[in-house]
Design a protein around this motif. Structure first.
Motif, PDB file in Angstrom:
ATOM      1  N   ILE A  28       0.837  -1.207   0.000  1.00  0.00           N
ATOM      2  CA  ILE A  28       0.000   0.000   0.000  1.00  0.00           C
ATOM      3  C   ILE A  28       0.870   1.254   0.000  1.00  0.00           C
ATOM      4  N   ILE A  29       1.932   1.255   0.832  1.00  0.00           N
ATOM      5  CA  ILE A  29       2.827   2.406   0.882  1.00  0.00           C
ATOM      6  C   ILE A  29       3.482   2.638  -0.483  1.00  0.00           C
ATOM      7  N   ASN A  30       3.941   1.554  -1.106  1.00  0.00           N
ATOM      8  CA  ASN A  30       4.576   1.702  -2.421  1.00  0.00           C
ATOM      9  C   ASN A  30       3.598   2.218  -3.472  1.00  0.00           C
ATOM     10  N   PHE A  31       2.359   1.743  -3.395  1.00  0.00           N
ATOM     11  CA  PHE A  31       1.354   2.188  -4.358  1.00  0.00           C
ATOM     12  C   PHE A  31       1.057   3.682  -4.206  1.00  0.00           C
ATOM     13  N   LEU A  32       0.982   4.180  -2.967  1.00  0.00           N
ATOM     14  CA  LEU A  32       0.639   5.580  -2.735  1.00  0.00           C
ATOM     15  C   LEU A  32       1.802   6.525  -3.034  1.00  0.00           C
ATOM     16  N   THR A  33       2.998   6.082  -2.777  1.00  0.00           N
ATOM     17  CA  THR A  33       4.147   6.970  -2.936  1.00  0.00           C
ATOM     18  C   THR A  33       4.858   6.821  -4.280  1.00  0.00           C
ATOM     19  N   HIS A  34       4.510   5.797  -5.045  1.00  0.00           N
ATOM     20  CA  HIS A  34       5.227   5.555  -6.302  1.00  0.00           C
ATOM     21  C   HIS A  34       5.124   6.726  -7.278  1.00  0.00           C
ATOM     22  N   PRO A  35       3.943   7.325  -7.511  1.00  0.00           N
ATOM     23  CA  PRO A  35       3.897   8.429  -8.486  1.00  0.00           C
ATOM     24  C   PRO A  35       4.765   9.616  -8.079  1.00  0.00           C
ATOM     25  N   ILE A  36       4.737   9.988  -6.799  1.00  0.00           N
ATOM     26  CA  ILE A  36       5.539  11.125  -6.358  1.00  0.00           C
ATOM     27  C   ILE A  36       7.021  10.769  -6.373  1.00  0.00           C
TER      28      ILE A  36
END
Length: 315
Positions: free
Chosen positions: A50-58
């Motif tokens: 979940i953390i990787n999914f939320l922070t990947h674009p930024i």
């Protein structure tokens, strides 16, 4: 026999004593909380994903690939590194992400429990409108969330460029997740505005022509709302939020105008045997026809001695 005798028949209109309402509310809240806890456990298992999914674009947009010692020496190309602070910071963040993920995962359960508690008190047409509202509202909210998820990297690129040259920009992970959550909620809820206008038109409270007459004020209001609602202050985020809302507003206006025309055709094709509405429009004095005066009754023949108790025999 005792159990069947104790069971009470349910009121078809959903009426029940206050104690029964409170008991039903307690049971449905318990089921909703249990579903959220189970969803939170599932989210905790996939916490890292979940953390990787939320922070990947930024991370892809503004993340740094160099170590801190080299970042301070670079002259251009500002970037940022995602950081954590303190020993308890990662654990607190995991609890926060797990609870938020549990609410999202268990949303079908607690939404159904809320609907099951409210539905018995609604009329048939109210249930139909509310089901249509939920069926259309969820895709609109997800569209707003998807839109914010893809707009945030562009906004981050604009904001990171204000970093002074030679400075190292650190991005705390908890603040970054709060920013992503606020963006998703703001975009998702803003996409519900056209649906609200459509529901008001379906209930007959607002006509399509009136909604169309608001277009100047609506564009100005949406732009001002986007300027204050977006957590970032860059024009990219503001215009990215205002443009789709204005577009959806005009779509809602078009639907309302078509619905008004359909309603007018249905009124014209009504049953001719039904009583027509009275025309209460005042007319000019010259157009009013004179009301004929009824002829007086002929005088009764006979004298007063033919009357009995003051009345004649005809009466």
């Amino acid at each position: 026999m005792l159990k069947s005798a104790r069971k009470k028949e349910k009121d078809p209109e959903g009426r029940m004593p206050l104690v029964e309402h409170l008991r039903e509310l307690r049971n449905r809240l318990g089921k909703a909380v249990l579903a959220i806890v189970i969803g939170g456990i599932v989210a905790a298992v996939y916490y890292q994903d979940i953390i990787n999914f939320l922070t990947h674009p930024i991370q892809q947009a503004v993340g740094c690939s160099k170590p801190f010692t080299e970042l301070a020496k670079q002259s251009k190309g500002a970037c940022g590194n995602i950081t954590m602070s303190g020993l308890m910071g990662p654990f607190t963040l995991m609890i926060k992400v797990s609870l938020t993920g549990g609410v999202v995962i268990a949303s079908p359960v607690w939404l159904y429990q809320l609907w099951a508690f409210i539905a018995p008190g609604l009329h048939k047409h109210e249930k139909r409108y509310s089901m249509a509202f939920v069926a259309a509202g969820f895709p609109l909210f997800m569209a707003g969330a998807w839109f914010s998820y893809h707009v945030l990297p562009a906004a981050a690129s604009v904001l990171i460029d204000f970093t002074p040259q030679g400075a190292v920009n650190l991005l705390p992970l908890d603040d970054l997740l709060d920013l992503v959550t606020r963006m998703v909620l703001v975009f998702g809820l803003s996409f519900e505005l056209p649906l609200l206008l459509v529901m008001l038109n379906l209930t007959g409270m607002i006509s399509g022509r009136r909604m169309l007459g608001w277009w100047r004020g609506m564009i100005m209001g949406v732009t001002i709302f986007a300027a204050f609602a977006t957590p970032t202050v860059d024009p990219v985020s503001m215009l990215s939020l205002a443009a789709p809302i204005v577009l959806l507003y005009f779509v809602a206006v078009g639907f309302a105008i078509l619905n008004d025309k359909r309603r007018a055709r249905a009124a014209d094709d009504s049953d001719p045997d039904e009583a027509s509405d009275l025309d209460l429009t005042p007319q000019d004095i010259g157009e009013v026809e004179a009301v004929p005066v009824p002829r007086a009754l002929p005088e009764q023949s006979g004298s007063g001695h033919d009357r009995v108790n003051g009345y004649d025999d005809v009466t």
